[in-house]
Design an enzyme around this catalytic site. Sequence first.
Site, short mmCIF file in Angstrom:
data_model
loop_
_atom_site.label_atom_id
_atom_site.label_comp_id
_atom_site.label_asym_id
_atom_site.label_seq_id
_atom_site.Cartn_x
_atom_site.Cartn_y
_atom_site.Cartn_z
CE LYS A 1 -2.96 8.81 -1.43
NZ LYS A 1 -3.66 8.83 -0.59
CD GLN B 1 -3.58 7.90 2.88
OE1 GLN B 1 -3.31 8.72 2.07
NE2 GLN B 1 -3.92 6.86 2.57
CG ASP C 1 -8.02 12.34 -0.85
OD1 ASP C 1 -7.67 11.70 -1.77
OD2 ASP C 1 -7.72 12.55 0.12
N1 GUN Z 1 -7.03 5.93 2.54
C1 GUN Z 1 -7.50 4.98 1.56
N2 GUN Z 1 -7.78 5.38 0.40
C2 GUN Z 1 -7.53 6.84 0.55
C3 GUN Z 1 -7.76 8.06 -0.37
O1 GUN Z 1 -8.22 7.96 -1.62
N3 GUN Z 1 -7.21 9.11 0.14
C4 GUN Z 1 -7.04 9.60 1.40
N4 GUN Z 1 -6.78 10.72 2.02
N5 GUN Z 1 -6.87 8.44 2.32
C5 GUN Z 1 -7.27 7.13 1.92
#
Ligand code: GUN
Length: 294
Positions: free
Chosen positions: A52, A96, A119
């Site tokens: 990211k 996350q 998200d």
């Molecule tokens: N863990 C797995 N996929 C995601 C996601 O799309 N966002 C977040 N914050 N954590 C994750």
Amino acid sequence: MTLIDGKKTAAEIKEEIKAEVAGYIDEKDFAPHLAAILVGEDAASETYVAHKESDCKSVGMTTSIYRRSKDVLDSDLLDTIDFMNSDDDIHGLIVQLPLPRHINVDRVIDKIDPAKDVDGFHPVNIGRMVLGHSTYLPATPYGIMELLRRYKIETSGKNVVVLGRSNIVGTPLSIMLSRKANPGNATVTMCHSRSAGLKEIAANADILIAAIGQPGFVTEEMVKDGATVIDVGIHRVAAPGTKSGFKLVGDVDFEKVVRKAAYITPVPGGVGPMTRVALLLNTLKAFKLKTGIS
Ligand code: GUN
């Protein structure tokens, strides 16, 4: 058969985002800022957050990572989110997942300012999605909708079967595809571990979306001739004789299913890159909302 090239499509979208961000930097001298909270040292989470961060940098966005130990108290995590919610320099905020078991995930997500929830996990944003209002769409469904749109795959009136009912993929995608929109207007069946006759249902799909989390789950008999097959899975399996000793595969038995499908996403290089770019699109949207750019 057309291979749906998520890698290429994501690269094109990234170029569009990069050009737009460069314009804002020229004009306003500041850029969209995505902040991530990373709790503990889970290896997969470390990798995702690093991706990211590099994705943001590659399009000129700012990122920051707030690390907290695996023993962090709920209250400390909630305070961190509060602080970040009120920081005007942060446009998008993600925590996350997964979080350590002692932390109440729902309370954490509820704490995020919906305007920064890039998200699309906050109940307010999920509600907005269900109603078809403008919002942040969860990254994987958003990326899939963008692939369907850009490859001009007709969804209206089609039989769509979604395998998997997770909160972040199967459930939101089923809702999005059944809404009065384009892509959308589909007749959607969402299958899960308790579904009876899942194989027969899948074999009727014009568009089959596999988000079930089992390598090679979708076999040839489960796919109609000429169907579109979207593979959300990504698994590391042993591959003796290769340099790394492993390979990446999806939820679909690609080698066999590719012979029947009209459109299919590969793994890797299909849905994955689109999921990553969707977060950038949401962060850009958050920045534009905050700065009043329409
Ligand atoms: N863990 C797995 N996929 C995601 C996601 O799309 N966002 C977040 N914050 N954590 C994750």
